[in-house]
Design an enzyme around this catalytic site. Structure first.
Site, PDB file in Angstrom:
ATOM      1  N   HIS A 242       5.033  -2.199  -0.464  1.00 25.72           N
ATOM      2  CA  HIS A 242       5.152  -3.635  -0.659  1.00 25.72           C
ATOM      3  C   HIS A 242       5.350  -4.062  -2.111  1.00 25.72           C
ATOM      4  O   HIS A 242       5.611  -5.235  -2.380  1.00 25.72           O
ATOM      5  CB  HIS A 242       3.924  -4.363  -0.072  1.00 25.72           C
ATOM      6  CG  HIS A 242       4.302  -5.658   0.604  1.00 25.72           C
ATOM      7  ND1 HIS A 242       3.460  -6.306   1.489  1.00 25.72           N
ATOM      8  CD2 HIS A 242       5.417  -6.426   0.512  1.00 25.72           C
ATOM      9  CE1 HIS A 242       4.048  -7.431   1.904  1.00 25.72           C
ATOM     10  NE2 HIS A 242       5.235  -7.518   1.329  1.00 25.72           N
TER      11      HIS A 242
ATOM     12  N   ASP B  46       0.555 -10.313   6.407  1.00 23.44           N
ATOM     13  CA  ASP B  46      -0.064  -9.111   5.838  1.00 23.44           C
ATOM     14  C   ASP B  46      -1.571  -9.149   6.110  1.00 23.44           C
ATOM     15  O   ASP B  46      -2.163 -10.231   6.166  1.00 23.44           O
ATOM     16  CB  ASP B  46       0.191  -9.130   4.318  1.00 23.44           C
ATOM     17  CG  ASP B  46       0.064  -7.781   3.628  1.00 23.44           C
ATOM     18  OD1 ASP B  46       0.792  -7.571   2.638  1.00 23.44           O
ATOM     19  OD2 ASP B  46      -0.753  -6.944   4.069  1.00 23.44           O
TER      20      ASP B  46
ATOM     21  N   ASP C  44      -2.217  -9.034  -1.563  1.00 26.99           N
ATOM     22  CA  ASP C  44      -1.326  -8.413  -2.552  1.00 26.99           C
ATOM     23  C   ASP C  44      -1.207  -9.274  -3.803  1.00 26.99           C
ATOM     24  O   ASP C  44      -0.133  -9.375  -4.390  1.00 26.99           O
ATOM     25  CB  ASP C  44       0.062  -8.140  -1.951  1.00 26.99           C
ATOM     26  CG  ASP C  44       0.007  -7.165  -0.785  1.00 26.99           C
ATOM     27  OD1 ASP C  44       1.077  -6.903  -0.197  1.00 26.99           O
ATOM     28  OD2 ASP C  44      -1.085  -6.692  -0.450  1.00 26.99           O
TER      29      ASP C  44
ATOM     30  N   HIS D  38       1.489  -2.118  -5.150  1.00 25.33           N
ATOM     31  CA  HIS D  38       1.765  -2.759  -3.851  1.00 25.33           C
ATOM     32  C   HIS D  38       0.681  -3.775  -3.497  1.00 25.33           C
ATOM     33  O   HIS D  38       0.857  -4.584  -2.592  1.00 25.33           O
ATOM     34  CB  HIS D  38       1.972  -1.721  -2.737  1.00 25.33           C
ATOM     35  CG  HIS D  38       0.730  -1.044  -2.260  1.00 25.33           C
ATOM     36  ND1 HIS D  38       0.662  -0.442  -1.031  1.00 25.33           N
ATOM     37  CD2 HIS D  38      -0.489  -0.846  -2.842  1.00 25.33           C
ATOM     38  CE1 HIS D  38      -0.545   0.091  -0.864  1.00 25.33           C
ATOM     39  NE2 HIS D  38      -1.263  -0.140  -1.950  1.00 25.33           N
TER      40      HIS D  38
ATOM     41  N   ASP E  92       4.510  -7.260   6.128  1.00 17.26           N
ATOM     42  CA  ASP E  92       3.851  -5.961   5.968  1.00 17.26           C
ATOM     43  C   ASP E  92       3.424  -5.533   7.367  1.00 17.26           C
ATOM     44  O   ASP E  92       2.665  -6.244   8.025  1.00 17.26           O
ATOM     45  CB  ASP E  92       2.632  -6.134   5.052  1.00 17.26           C
ATOM     46  CG  ASP E  92       1.973  -4.814   4.705  1.00 17.26           C
ATOM     47  OD1 ASP E  92       1.451  -4.709   3.579  1.00 17.26           O
ATOM     48  OD2 ASP E  92       1.982  -3.901   5.549  1.00 17.26           O
TER      49      ASP E  92
ATOM     50  N   ASP F 282       1.303  -3.673   8.361  1.00 12.93           N
ATOM     51  CA  ASP F 282      -0.141  -3.572   8.551  1.00 12.93           C
ATOM     52  C   ASP F 282      -0.792  -4.915   8.907  1.00 12.93           C
ATOM     53  O   ASP F 282      -2.011  -4.997   9.084  1.00 12.93           O
ATOM     54  CB  ASP F 282      -0.859  -2.900   7.366  1.00 12.93           C
ATOM     55  CG  ASP F 282      -0.919  -3.746   6.105  1.00 12.93           C
ATOM     56  OD1 ASP F 282      -0.994  -3.154   5.007  1.00 12.93           O
ATOM     57  OD2 ASP F 282      -0.913  -4.995   6.182  1.00 12.93           O
TER      58      ASP F 282
HETATM   59  C1  LIG Z   1      -6.870  -5.174  -0.733  1.00 16.04           C
HETATM   60  N1  LIG Z   1      -6.347  -4.583  -1.930  1.00 16.04           N
HETATM   61  C2  LIG Z   1      -6.001  -3.172  -1.913  1.00 16.04           C
HETATM   62  C3  LIG Z   1      -4.959  -2.849  -0.866  1.00 16.04           C
HETATM   63  C4  LIG Z   1      -3.584  -3.347  -1.137  1.00 16.04           C
HETATM   64  C5  LIG Z   1      -2.672  -3.118   0.063  1.00 16.04           C
HETATM   65  C6  LIG Z   1      -1.241  -3.348  -0.260  1.00 16.04           C
HETATM   66  B1  LIG Z   1      -0.336  -3.703   0.971  1.00 16.04           B
HETATM   67  O1  LIG Z   1       1.017  -3.847   0.527  1.00 16.04           O
HETATM   68  O2  LIG Z   1      -0.429  -2.719   1.987  1.00 16.04           O
HETATM   69  O3  LIG Z   1      -0.733  -4.958   1.529  1.00 16.04           O
HETATM   70  C7  LIG Z   1      -7.195  -2.307  -1.492  1.00 16.04           C
HETATM   71  C8  LIG Z   1      -8.275  -2.154  -2.470  1.00 16.04           C
HETATM   72  N2  LIG Z   1      -9.424  -1.528  -1.780  1.00 16.04           N
HETATM   73  C9  LIG Z   1      -9.233  -0.046  -1.640  1.00 16.04           C
HETATM   74  C10 LIG Z   1     -10.405   0.600  -0.927  1.00 16.04           C
HETATM   75  C11 LIG Z   1     -11.722   0.245  -1.606  1.00 16.04           C
HETATM   76  C12 LIG Z   1     -11.876  -1.252  -1.780  1.00 16.04           C
HETATM   77  C13 LIG Z   1     -10.690  -1.844  -2.501  1.00 16.04           C
HETATM   78  C14 LIG Z   1      -5.503  -2.804  -3.309  1.00 16.04           C
HETATM   79  O4  LIG Z   1      -5.357  -1.614  -3.592  1.00 16.04           O
HETATM   80  O5  LIG Z   1      -5.266  -3.750  -4.092  1.00 16.04           O
HETATM   81 MN   LIG Z   2       1.368  -5.820   1.666  1.00 21.25          MN
HETATM   82 MN   LIG Z   3      -1.006  -4.815   3.721  1.00 17.85          MN
END
Ligand SMILES: CN[C@](CCCC[B-](O)(O)O)(CCN1CCCCC1)C(=O)O
Ligand SMILES: [Mn+2]
Ligand SMILES: [Mn+2]
Length: 305
Positions: free
Chosen positions: A96, A119, A123, A136, A227, A229
């Protein structure tokens, strides 16, 4: 008006291998064939070629900033070109972080665009708030003018500047938001509908309020950044950051049907399909077939024939 699919086999916005195979997997699920027999054929532009930059040290804890920045600069030009030629563009990801280039390129042609972000995640981390450093999870922070004073200069992104206003963005499907992101959402007053809001209001009301918020004053082009997901992991297991309690199939299709019915869809991203993360071939097929279904629905395929 032709519809072009552009493949963006890119994964450096996050750390898991495999999401670079997303475009091929979505094609193998029959994207072009599934749509060709309908009156909104998709023309396959093929894949962009991204080169991995050798010297690309971390910026703070952010990996591959220059590689991600360069990929988005390339994608921006491709999307700008397609939209400028009067086409609807479907960007097949890839992770993303690619939305940075996709939305920026779209905004070059359509500065008044609005953005619907479907999503599990917002993000919207900055490099300072991101728990992972993965770009992402920071894409939206690079787009918003309102966050300019909170964003450091990240190497690889000097080719662009933020252009989007917080009021021109709506989120649908949120259910895993980091603390720093929540503060940003609240501080900027960004309109969002979490999975709890969908439970309370129902998807029909969510779409009514979303489209009224974005289009009531003025009709303008829609950028849909989808996304995979956002869907419940039972429907879309082959993805890098699955979160329980996601959109049902019918909710996801209703979202894209309503967006199609505005007649304003201009660019759609479909990202985070990672065919190497499906536990079985059936799990991969379920995920890629779902991606084709949401694209078909966004382009006008109806359930009533
Ligand atoms: C929620 N934020 C996350 C996930 C981002 C997902 C990107 B997408 O494009 O798939 O939407 C996760 C951060 N967490 C990781 C696990 C421990 C707690 C924080 C991050 O790494 O910023
Ligand atoms: Mn995303
Ligand atoms: Mn996502």
């Amino acid at each position: 008006k032709k519809t072009y699919a552009v493949g963006t086999p890119f994964s450096k916005g996050q750390k898991r291998r495999g999401v670079e195979h997303g475009p091929k997997a979505i094609r193998d699920a029959g994207l072009v064939e599934r749509l060709s027999n309908l009156d909104y054929a998709v023309h396959d532009f093929g894949d962009l070629t991204f080169k991995h930059l050798e010297k690309d040290e971390h910026f703070m804890h952010v990996p591959f900033p220059r590689t991600v920045g360069r990929a988005n600069q390339l994608l921006s030009g491709a999307v700008s070109g397609a939209v400028g030629a009067g086409h609807t563009c479907i960007m097949l990801g890839g992770d993303h972080s690619l939305a940075i280039g996709s939305v920026e390129g779209h905004a070059q042609q359509c500065p008044d665009l609005c953005l619907i972000w479907v999503d599990a995640h917002a993000d919207i981390n900055t490099p300072l708030t991101s728990p992972s450093g993965n770009l992402h999870g920071q894409s939206v922070a690079f787009l918003l003018k309102d966050l300019q004073n909170k964003m450091p200069e990240v190497p690889g992104f000097s080719w662009m500047k933020p252009f989007l206003s917080a009021r021109d963005l709506v989120y649908i499907g949120l259910r895993d938001v980091d603390p720093g992101e929540h503060i940003i959402l609240k501080t900027l007053g960004i309109q969002y509908f979490s999975m709890r809001d969908i439970d309370r209001m129902g998807i029909q009301r969510v779409m009514e309020v979303t489209l009224d918020h974005l289009l009531a004053r003025k009709q303008r082009p829609i950028h849909l950044s989808f996304d995979i997901d956002a869907f419940d992991p039972s429907l879309a297991p082959a993805t890098g950051t699955p979160v329980n309690g996601g959109l049902t199939y019918r909710e996801g299709i209703y979202v894209t049907e309503e967006i199609h019915n505005t007649g304003l869809l201009s660019v759609m991203d479909v990202v985070e399909v990672n065919p190497t993360l499906g536990a079985t071939p059936e799990a991969v097929e379920a995920t890629t077939s779902l991606a084709v279904d949401v694209i078909a629905s966004a382009l006008g395929q109806t359930r009533e024939g």
